[in-house]
Design a protein around this motif. Structure first.
Motif, PDB file in Angstrom:
ATOM      1  N   LEU A  48       0.836  -1.194   0.000  1.00 56.36           N
ATOM      2  CA  LEU A  48       0.000   0.000   0.000  1.00 56.36           C
ATOM      3  C   LEU A  48       0.875   1.251   0.000  1.00 56.36           C
ATOM      4  CD1 LEU A  48      -2.694   1.479   0.214  1.00 56.36           C
ATOM      5  CD2 LEU A  48      -2.621   1.120   2.696  1.00 56.36           C
ATOM      6  N   TYR A  51       1.887   1.950  -3.564  1.00 54.02           N
ATOM      7  CA  TYR A  51       0.843   2.640  -4.334  1.00 54.02           C
ATOM      8  C   TYR A  51       0.809   4.120  -3.956  1.00 54.02           C
ATOM      9  CZ  TYR A  51      -0.754  -2.253  -4.277  1.00 54.02           C
ATOM     10  OH  TYR A  51      -0.826  -3.611  -4.329  1.00 54.02           O
ATOM     11  N   ARG A  52       0.822   4.347  -2.649  1.00 57.38           N
ATOM     12  CA  ARG A  52       0.729   5.726  -2.159  1.00 57.38           C
ATOM     13  C   ARG A  52       1.935   6.552  -2.615  1.00 57.38           C
ATOM     14  NH1 ARG A  52       1.652   8.285   2.984  1.00 57.38           N
ATOM     15  NH2 ARG A  52       0.024   9.829   3.456  1.00 57.38           N
ATOM     16  N   ALA A  87      -3.790   6.194  -7.854  1.00 55.39           N
ATOM     17  CA  ALA A  87      -3.303   6.173  -6.477  1.00 55.39           C
ATOM     18  C   ALA A  87      -3.126   7.567  -5.889  1.00 55.39           C
ATOM     19  CB  ALA A  87      -1.972   5.417  -6.412  1.00 55.39           C
ATOM     20  N   LEU A  90      -4.778   8.357  -2.582  1.00 56.54           N
ATOM     21  CA  LEU A  90      -4.149   7.732  -1.410  1.00 56.54           C
ATOM     22  C   LEU A  90      -3.086   8.647  -0.814  1.00 56.54           C
ATOM     23  CD1 LEU A  90      -3.691   4.068  -2.730  1.00 56.54           C
ATOM     24  CD2 LEU A  90      -5.564   4.983  -1.337  1.00 56.54           C
ATOM     25  N   VAL A  98      -5.205   6.069   5.767  1.00 51.67           N
ATOM     26  CA  VAL A  98      -5.275   5.277   4.547  1.00 51.67           C
ATOM     27  C   VAL A  98      -5.138   3.787   4.845  1.00 51.67           C
ATOM     28  CG1 VAL A  98      -2.833   5.196   3.852  1.00 51.67           C
ATOM     29  CG2 VAL A  98      -4.627   5.330   2.112  1.00 51.67           C
ATOM     30  N   GLN A  99      -4.415   3.432   5.909  1.00 54.45           N
ATOM     31  CA  GLN A  99      -4.303   2.020   6.281  1.00 54.45           C
ATOM     32  C   GLN A  99      -5.663   1.435   6.647  1.00 54.45           C
ATOM     33  OE1 GLN A  99      -0.767   1.054   8.887  1.00 54.45           O
ATOM     34  NE2 GLN A  99      -0.512   3.278   8.781  1.00 54.45           N
ATOM     35  N   TRP A 102      -8.014   1.261   3.577  1.00 54.77           N
ATOM     36  CA  TRP A 102      -7.653   0.163   2.667  1.00 54.77           C
ATOM     37  C   TRP A 102      -8.085  -1.193   3.221  1.00 54.77           C
ATOM     38  CZ3 TRP A 102      -6.153   1.065  -2.173  1.00 54.77           C
ATOM     39  CH2 TRP A 102      -5.658  -0.001  -2.932  1.00 54.77           C
ATOM     40  N   ILE A 106     -10.699  -3.792   1.638  1.00 56.03           N
ATOM     41  CA  ILE A 106     -10.365  -5.187   1.332  1.00 56.03           C
ATOM     42  C   ILE A 106     -11.444  -6.122   1.867  1.00 56.03           C
ATOM     43  CG2 ILE A 106      -8.809  -7.087   1.959  1.00 56.03           C
ATOM     44  CD1 ILE A 106      -6.480  -5.134   1.709  1.00 56.03           C
ATOM     45  N   GLY A 171      -1.266  -4.981   2.270  1.00 54.80           N
ATOM     46  CA  GLY A 171      -2.092  -3.916   1.719  1.00 54.80           C
ATOM     47  C   GLY A 171      -2.170  -4.033   0.208  1.00 54.80           C
ATOM     48  N   VAL A 173      -3.593  -5.176  -3.770  1.00 56.43           N
ATOM     49  CA  VAL A 173      -4.689  -4.765  -4.649  1.00 56.43           C
ATOM     50  C   VAL A 173      -5.373  -5.947  -5.331  1.00 56.43           C
ATOM     51  CG1 VAL A 173      -3.313  -4.515  -6.753  1.00 56.43           C
ATOM     52  CG2 VAL A 173      -5.279  -3.007  -6.387  1.00 56.43           C
TER      53      VAL A 173
END
Length: 419
Positions: A48, A51-52, A87, A90, A98-99, A102, A106, A171, A173
């Protein structure tokens, strides 16, 4: 008198049945979420963070494929440039927020995936015969809450599969991509143009491109598949070309440099790479021989798997077709980490309809961290045993995926309705 008959899914169910289902999921998920969020900050949801960081690089005007996450991970952005564009939101949210966003996303996506994958199985009452005339043997209130409770139980069971645990750990996708492709194939009357979700998934991470092959093969003899194929291909093309207009330098860097460097993804010989190529690389044979064997295996398994997916589609068994195609995404890719096997949810669902005991066995197999047992066996350094048995066990999930292609391909013909 038959057994295992489905309870009618159209029954109106009380809100408290779904509330109970939600409670089951939250209580069971909390230990897993708390465990991984309890990791040291530099070990927490590291993908994650990738991505961020990609979105942050765009906001800062930095080259996306030259930026890496902070030490000690030092991970580069490895996805197509449109993924970096997606992204950006994010990067506008604090890391702590954001954690949670996400992880909740999920789990919600897991619920959607389980509902559409297992809908033909959730209403079944194993071992309980139906009454003559097709009536449910359950009392009205039991019938009303049975499906919500089973949904909660199955969702929790899938959450603890190792590839799904890794979604939360890193984290990742992958589960979002599974849901996009699954819904695009099985929803009966989608409000979006069928094929669009597959196109989005393919543009974001390339490996769902196997569904373009599936659509092309099925469209050859099924005219109803032609529009979804062109929609998927067109969506992929638009989202692939868009970055050449918006962020041309990054788009060029990805397609002509970063994409060609598989080592950017991590050590290709690592235990976590369960693709055919990963298993062959761990034999440490000469590069030329490994490449030849890999291409031959890809051709053979690809032909067998897509042929089986076409037959499943022809027989109306869309869920099995999706499961087979998803396994192709794992096996044929040069690199497929364990978390890429999120497709195992759809595989188990396809098996559960006709072979529930086998489905339960597959679930147990992919709950356990078996490939890591192989790595430990190799560390024992017992002559013959460690290098031989160790490598076999180390490849357990990849070999299991190959076996599941055969199991699904050899299914008996039958209908699996779209939902």
């Amino acid at each position: 008198m038959s057994t295992g008959e489905p309870v009618t899914l159209s029954v109106r169910r009380p809100w408290w049945g779904w509330a109970l289902s939600l409670l089951i999921i939250v209580v069971a998920a909390w230990p897993l979420v708390a465990y991984w969020l309890g990791n040291p900050e530099d070990q927490r949801l590291v993908d994650l963070d990738v991505y961020r960081t990609g979105g942050w690089a765009l906001l800062q005007g930095l080259p996306v494929y030259d930026v890496i996450t902070p030490a000690p991970q030092l991970l580069p952005f490895t996805y197509p440039p449109v993924a970096a564009m997606l992204a950006v939101p994010l990067a506008l949210i604090s890391w702590e927020t954001v954690q949670w966003v996400w992880i909740v996303a999920i789990i919600l996506t897991l619920g959607v995936t389980v509902w559409y994958a297992f809908r033909d199985s959730l209403g079944r009452v194993p071992g309980i015969p139906v009454r003559s005339g097709g009536g449910s043997p359950l009392s009205p209130w039991m019938s009303a809450v049975f499906v919500p409770i089973m949904f909660g139980v199955v969702t929790v069971a899938c959450l603890y599969l190792m590839p799904i645990r890794d979604q939360i750990r890193f984290g990742q996708v992958d589960l979002f991509l599974v849901a996009l492709c699954l819904l695009d194939c099985v929803v009966r009357r989608p409000w979006w143009p069928r094929g669009m979700l597959i196109g989005i998934a393919t543009a974001v991470k390339l490996t769902p491109g196997v569904f373009l092959i599936y659509l092309a093969i099925t469209a050859w003899r099924d005219p109803t598949q032609r529009k979804p194929f062109f929609t998927a291909a067109g969506t992929t093309a638009i989202l692939t070309l868009l970055p050449f207009i918006v962020i041309p330098s990054d788009a060029t860097d990805f397609w002509f440099s970063a994409l060609l460097d598989s080592e950017r993804l991590g050590a290709n010989t690592a235990t976590t790479n369960q693709s055919i190529r990963g298993m062959l690389l761990r034999l440490y044979w000469p590069d030329t021989l490994t490449t030849i064997l890999w291409l031959a295996a890809v051709a053979l398994i690809g032909w067998y798997g897509f042929r089986a997916a076409y037959r499943a589609h022809r027989d109306g068994d869309t869920l099995t077709a999706v499961a087979l195609t998803g396994l192709m995404a794992v096996l044929l890719s040069p690199v497929a980490w364990i978390h890429h096997l999120a497709w195992i949810i759809v595989v188990i669902a396809a098996l559960a309809i006709r072979r529930p005991l086998l489905a339960a066995g597959v679930w147990a197999y992919y709950v356990l961290p078996i490939p890591w047992w192989g790595a430990y066996i190799k560390l024992w350094e017992i002559p013959v045993l460690s290098p031989t048995l160790g490598k076999i066990v180390q490849n357990a999930f990849g070999l299991g995926a190959i076996a599941l292609v055969w199991v699904l391909a050899e299914r008996k013909s039958g209908k699996s309705a779209e939902v």
